[in-house]
Design a protein around this motif. Structure first.
Motif, mmCIF file in Angstrom:
data_model
loop_
_atom_site.group_PDB
_atom_site.id
_atom_site.type_symbol
_atom_site.label_atom_id
_atom_site.label_comp_id
_atom_site.label_asym_id
_atom_site.label_seq_id
_atom_site.Cartn_x
_atom_site.Cartn_y
_atom_site.Cartn_z
ATOM 1 N N GLU A 143 0.831 -1.210 0.000
ATOM 2 C CA GLU A 143 0.000 0.000 0.000
ATOM 3 C C GLU A 143 0.862 1.256 0.000
ATOM 4 O OE1 GLU A 143 -2.532 -0.387 3.366
ATOM 5 O OE2 GLU A 143 -3.778 -1.972 2.475
ATOM 6 N N LEU A 144 1.976 1.233 0.762
ATOM 7 C CA LEU A 144 2.876 2.380 0.817
ATOM 8 C C LEU A 144 3.473 2.648 -0.561
ATOM 9 C CD1 LEU A 144 4.690 4.222 3.013
ATOM 10 C CD2 LEU A 144 6.435 2.706 2.148
ATOM 11 N N LEU A 145 3.934 1.593 -1.219
ATOM 12 C CA LEU A 145 4.548 1.739 -2.535
ATOM 13 C C LEU A 145 3.537 2.231 -3.570
ATOM 14 C CD1 LEU A 145 6.781 -1.482 -2.551
ATOM 15 C CD2 LEU A 145 7.587 0.886 -2.423
ATOM 16 N N LYS A 146 2.328 1.681 -3.529
ATOM 17 C CA LYS A 146 1.296 2.098 -4.484
ATOM 18 C C LYS A 146 0.868 3.536 -4.224
ATOM 19 C CE LYS A 146 -0.531 -2.526 -5.451
ATOM 20 N NZ LYS A 146 -1.671 -3.463 -5.292
ATOM 21 N N ASP A 147 0.844 3.927 -2.946
ATOM 22 C CA ASP A 147 0.492 5.300 -2.603
ATOM 23 C C ASP A 147 1.535 6.286 -3.133
ATOM 24 O OD1 ASP A 147 -1.210 7.225 -1.159
ATOM 25 O OD2 ASP A 147 0.544 7.490 0.133
ATOM 26 N N MET A 148 2.758 5.796 -3.302
ATOM 27 C CA MET A 148 3.836 6.625 -3.847
ATOM 28 C C MET A 148 3.817 6.623 -5.374
ATOM 29 S SD MET A 148 6.748 5.361 -1.147
ATOM 30 C CE MET A 148 8.119 5.904 -2.127
ATOM 31 N N GLY A 149 2.931 5.838 -5.965
ATOM 32 C CA GLY A 149 2.815 5.826 -7.415
ATOM 33 C C GLY A 149 3.356 4.587 -8.087
ATOM 34 N N ALA A 150 3.780 3.574 -7.298
ATOM 35 C CA ALA A 150 4.317 2.348 -7.890
ATOM 36 C C ALA A 150 3.199 1.534 -8.526
ATOM 37 C CB ALA A 150 5.020 1.515 -6.821
ATOM 38 N N SER A 151 3.467 0.991 -9.690
ATOM 39 C CA SER A 151 2.486 0.142 -10.363
ATOM 40 C C SER A 151 2.501 -1.251 -9.736
ATOM 41 C CB SER A 151 2.818 0.034 -11.848
ATOM 42 O OG SER A 151 4.077 -0.612 -12.025
ATOM 43 N N GLY A 152 1.512 -2.061 -10.079
ATOM 44 C CA GLY A 152 1.460 -3.436 -9.570
ATOM 45 C C GLY A 152 2.698 -4.229 -9.951
ATOM 46 N N PRO A 153 3.105 -4.214 -11.227
ATOM 47 C CA PRO A 153 4.310 -4.948 -11.631
ATOM 48 C C PRO A 153 5.569 -4.449 -10.908
ATOM 49 C CG PRO A 153 2.987 -4.457 -13.549
ATOM 50 C CD PRO A 153 2.364 -3.716 -12.409
ATOM 51 N N SER A 154 5.622 -3.146 -10.642
ATOM 52 C CA SER A 154 6.774 -2.579 -9.939
ATOM 53 C C SER A 154 6.841 -3.105 -8.505
ATOM 54 C CB SER A 154 6.695 -1.055 -9.934
ATOM 55 O OG SER A 154 7.798 -0.500 -9.244
ATOM 56 N N VAL A 155 5.683 -3.133 -7.834
ATOM 57 C CA VAL A 155 5.627 -3.673 -6.466
ATOM 58 C C VAL A 155 6.072 -5.138 -6.466
ATOM 59 C CG1 VAL A 155 4.096 -4.280 -4.547
ATOM 60 C CG2 VAL A 155 3.828 -2.080 -5.725
ATOM 61 N N ALA A 156 5.610 -5.899 -7.452
ATOM 62 C CA ALA A 156 5.972 -7.320 -7.547
ATOM 63 C C ALA A 156 7.473 -7.492 -7.737
ATOM 64 C CB ALA A 156 5.217 -7.978 -8.704
ATOM 65 N N ARG A 157 8.094 -6.658 -8.572
ATOM 66 C CA ARG A 157 9.541 -6.748 -8.802
ATOM 67 C C ARG A 157 10.319 -6.417 -7.531
ATOM 68 N NH1 ARG A 157 8.135 -4.483 -13.882
ATOM 69 N NH2 ARG A 157 8.496 -2.366 -13.084
ATOM 70 N N ILE A 158 9.873 -5.382 -6.834
ATOM 71 C CA ILE A 158 10.565 -4.978 -5.606
ATOM 72 C C ILE A 158 10.521 -6.086 -4.557
ATOM 73 C CG2 ILE A 158 10.479 -3.393 -3.628
ATOM 74 C CD1 ILE A 158 9.480 -1.224 -5.620
ATOM 75 N N LEU A 159 9.334 -6.666 -4.348
ATOM 76 C CA LEU A 159 9.188 -7.688 -3.307
ATOM 77 C C LEU A 159 9.758 -9.040 -3.730
ATOM 78 C CD1 LEU A 159 5.659 -6.856 -1.844
ATOM 79 C CD2 LEU A 159 7.924 -6.102 -1.091
ATOM 80 N N THR A 160 9.884 -9.275 -5.023
ATOM 81 C CA THR A 160 10.538 -10.502 -5.479
ATOM 82 C C THR A 160 12.035 -10.417 -5.233
ATOM 83 O OG1 THR A 160 8.871 -10.919 -7.196
ATOM 84 C CG2 THR A 160 11.009 -11.992 -7.472
ATOM 85 N N GLY A 161 12.607 -9.258 -5.533
ATOM 86 C CA GLY A 161 14.048 -9.084 -5.363
ATOM 87 C C GLY A 161 14.465 -8.812 -3.935
ATOM 88 N N HIS A 162 13.565 -8.204 -3.131
ATOM 89 C CA HIS A 162 13.902 -7.851 -1.753
ATOM 90 C C HIS A 162 12.708 -8.153 -0.846
ATOM 91 C CE1 HIS A 162 16.541 -5.785 1.092
ATOM 92 N NE2 HIS A 162 15.475 -5.193 1.583
ATOM 93 N N PRO A 163 12.363 -9.441 -0.705
ATOM 94 C CA PRO A 163 11.172 -9.798 0.078
ATOM 95 C C PRO A 163 11.263 -9.427 1.548
ATOM 96 C CG PRO A 163 12.483 -11.751 -0.426
ATOM 97 C CD PRO A 163 13.047 -10.626 -1.246
ATOM 98 N N GLU A 164 12.475 -9.261 2.081
ATOM 99 C CA GLU A 164 12.605 -8.897 3.496
ATOM 100 C C GLU A 164 12.006 -7.525 3.801
ATOM 101 O OE1 GLU A 164 16.977 -8.985 2.033
ATOM 102 O OE2 GLU A 164 15.015 -9.587 1.259
ATOM 103 N N ALA A 165 11.638 -6.783 2.765
ATOM 104 C CA ALA A 165 10.957 -5.498 2.967
ATOM 105 C C ALA A 165 9.675 -5.672 3.758
ATOM 106 C CB ALA A 165 10.657 -4.861 1.610
ATOM 107 N N VAL A 166 9.028 -6.830 3.629
ATOM 108 C CA VAL A 166 7.745 -7.054 4.318
ATOM 109 C C VAL A 166 7.925 -7.212 5.819
ATOM 110 C CG1 VAL A 166 6.813 -8.143 2.246
ATOM 111 C CG2 VAL A 166 7.727 -9.587 4.091
#
Length: 375
Positions: free
Chosen positions: A71-94
């Motif tokens: 939600e934070l990333l999308k609120d900043m303007g990140a698209s769905g695919p962008s959020v998926a790439r970020i969490l795939t490469g750096h899942p510890e963000a969660v």
């Protein structure tokens, strides 16, 4: 103003990035995966198999904030695919607490032009954004310090993204290195009016220079001075190398210079001229130089050509051979011409190649040739 949350630091983030899995005392692991986390990641189109393979321990944490980070990333303007790439490469963000993520957002926006650009940075450097809250105070202090130097905000943002270690450590350490760089610049004759621009370029091209011990810079400059380089020439090298002089040491430079002089059969004065044309030679090991020189000589180049255009040694043997073949197919023989045409980036070479094509295909006008009758 968001309150400093160091007292409620994100222990999961801090421990997860600092320790290997079997040494994470603060991680709450279970033998089974957290199905709530797996489901939330699946809904976001995250590559679960890749996460399991590379960072499976994240899926075993009992507490995660997957929806909150999305939600934070999308609120900043990140698209769905962008959020998926970020969490795939750096899942510890969660595993980072929502308050910590919000604090980071506000901190970065103090130097980042807009949220769209920040999303792009997070996608490339997620670990720089999703960091431990214990670094928050140092990050604030370092941002304030670099702003006091009147550095461009984009430069500060680039430093935070590509060299986050320099912002997570005490500001005093960065102050010492910056002072050393400024003093060296002035002692070598650099103009005060140009120092800010020089420092910005240096930090932009080599952000990790801040992490080097200040004495390394002085030792390397002293070594080069003893080898006969003037203060003006040392300033040229320091500017051209953009701080890579801190990656060197006197022993490695001594070996490289000795090999270069012996192989090229030149005097010390001639060697200095070669180094000034191609400062990068200082940090190439003898093995790499030997391979590249051998490749050029095998392709028919002469040593005098290499000495005239030493920057050709910055290219790998494979790139040089490929470019020689391209030029040869178009009728250009580098053995009888300048090696300058081989130099530069791929884009530079393609531009030079196109110019040669046009020159070869353009009809030659002869002003004294007789006109045809029908003209």
């Amino acid at each position: 103003m968001l309150r400093l949350i160091a007292s409620s630091m994100c222990l999961r983030c801090q421990c997860a990035t600092a320790l290997p899995l079997h040494l994470r005392p603060c991680a709450t692991l279970s033998t089974a995966e957290n199905q709530q986390t797996v489901g939330a990641l699946y809904d976001l189109s995250v590559d679960i198999q890749k996460v399991r393979k590379l960072k499976g321990w994240v899926l075993h944490q009992s507490l995660a904030y997957t929806k909150e980070v999305a939600e934070l990333l999308k609120d900043m303007g990140a698209s769905g695919p962008s959020v998926a790439r970020i969490l795939t490469g750096h899942p510890e963000a969660v595993l980072c607490h929502p308050e910590q993520m919000q604090a980071q957002r506000e901190l970065w926006m103090s130097v980042c032009p807009n949220q769209k650009e920040l999303v792009g940075i997070i996608e490339k450097f997620p670990a720089s954004f999703f960091t431990s809250s214990s670094h928050y105070g140092n990050q604030q202090n370092n941002i304030s310090y670099f702003q006091s130097l009147n550095l461009n905000k984009r430069i500060i943002t680039k430093l935070m993204a590509s060299a986050p270690q320099s912002f997570s450590r005490p500001v005093e350490q960065n102050e010492v290195m910056v002072r050393t760089l400024q003093q060296s610049y002035q002692e070598l004759g650099g103009e005060e009016d140009n120092m800010k621009i020089w420092l910005q370029k240096l930090l932009s091209q080599n952000p990790f220079v801040l992490l080097k011990p200040p004495e390394v810079l002085r030792q390397n400059l002293l070594f080069l001075k003893d080898r006969g380089f003037s203060t003006a020439e040392l300033l040229h090298l320091l500017s051209k190398l953009r701080g890579f002089v801190t990656e060197l040491n006197p022993d490695s430079m001594r070996r490289t210079l000795a090999y270069s002089q012996d192989t090229m059969g030149c005097s010390e004065a001639e060697l200095r001229d070669i180094i000034l044309k191609c400062p990068a030679l200082l940090y190439y090991p003898e093995t790499i130089l030997a391979e590249r020189i051998k490749g050029l000589l095998s392709a028919g180049m002469s040593m005098s050509q290499i000495i005239d255009t030493p920057t050709v040694l910055e290219l790998t043997t494979q790139i040089v051979i490929y470019r020689i073949q391209r030029l040869k197919a178009h009728g250009y023989d580098v053995r009888t011409g300048s090696l300058e045409v081989l130099n530069g980036t791929k884009k530079d070479f393609e531009m030079s190649y196109e110019k040669l094509q046009l020159r070869r295909e353009r009809p030659i006008f002869n002003p004294v040739a007789p006109l045809r009758a029908d003209d």
